[in-house]
Scaffold this motif. Structure first.
Motif, short mmCIF file in Angstrom:
data_model
loop_
_atom_site.label_atom_id
_atom_site.label_comp_id
_atom_site.label_asym_id
_atom_site.label_seq_id
_atom_site.Cartn_x
_atom_site.Cartn_y
_atom_site.Cartn_z
N GLY A 71 0.82 -1.21 0.00
CA GLY A 71 0.00 0.00 0.00
C GLY A 71 0.85 1.25 0.00
N LEU A 72 1.92 1.25 0.78
CA LEU A 72 2.81 2.41 0.84
C LEU A 72 3.53 2.63 -0.50
N ILE A 73 4.01 1.56 -1.08
CA ILE A 73 4.71 1.69 -2.36
C ILE A 73 3.77 2.26 -3.42
N VAL A 74 2.57 1.71 -3.50
CA VAL A 74 1.62 2.16 -4.52
C VAL A 74 1.17 3.59 -4.26
N ILE A 75 0.98 3.96 -2.99
CA ILE A 75 0.48 5.32 -2.73
C ILE A 75 1.54 6.37 -3.06
N VAL A 76 2.80 6.04 -2.89
CA VAL A 76 3.87 6.97 -3.29
C VAL A 76 3.85 7.15 -4.81
N LEU A 77 3.70 6.04 -5.53
CA LEU A 77 3.60 6.12 -6.99
C LEU A 77 2.34 6.87 -7.41
N LEU A 78 1.24 6.63 -6.70
CA LEU A 78 -0.01 7.34 -7.00
C LEU A 78 0.17 8.84 -6.81
N TRP A 79 0.80 9.24 -5.71
CA TRP A 79 1.02 10.67 -5.45
C TRP A 79 1.84 11.31 -6.59
#
Length: 149
Positions: free
Chosen positions: A82-90
């Motif tokens: 979740g953290l990895i994807v949310i950084v990419l999402l941001w």
């Protein structure tokens, strides 16, 4: 079968400043509405224009990351992914805002609450599992140190 939003997420120990569970769906409805209006403002400028086409493609890509985040965090129940994807999402939202700004400033400004919300969610991750953040940083340093040898 019960939804992770109803069972797993409420069971997480969250910081005092985390929004109440009932507020989250309301906020996302508002954010998705703003995203739709923003996309419409760009689309109506003419899909035949290269900058409009590029902006819409970037928007679609960030939307894939939005869906992937829900899958990683709620579906897989993984704080790590979740953290990895949310950084990419941001990062993708930031790029979307930049591309939308080139076509319609109003469209870009409509996305500001979205990127701020994602930033807040990413910040909350560090309070859900602070050791995870340190592990990711440590793993990266070990990886970098290994490559130097």
């Amino acid at each position: 079968m019960s939804s992770p939003m109803k069972t797993w997420y409420p069971a997480l120990v969250k910081p005092w400043f985390a929004p109440p569970d009932g507020l989250i769906p309301v906020v996302w409805i508002i954010l998705f509405t703003r995203m739709g209006i923003s996309l419409f403002l760009v689309w109506r400028e003419g899909f035949d224009r290269p900058e409009v086409k590029a902006a819409i493609y970037i928007f679609a890509l960030q939307f894939v990351f939005n869906i992937a985040w829900s899958g990683a965090f709620f579906g897989m129940r993984s704080l790590y992914y979740g953290l990895i994807v949310i950084v990419l999402l941001w990062l993708m939202i930031l790029l979307t805002i930049f591309k939308f700004w080139q076509v319609s400033r109003n469209a870009a400004l409509l996305l500001v609450p979205y990127i701020l919300s994602v930033l807040i969610i990413a910040f909350l991750f560090s309070f859900l599992h602070p050791e995870m953040i340190l592990t990711i940083i440590t793993d990266q340093n070990v990886l970098i140190m290994t490559r130097q040898y």
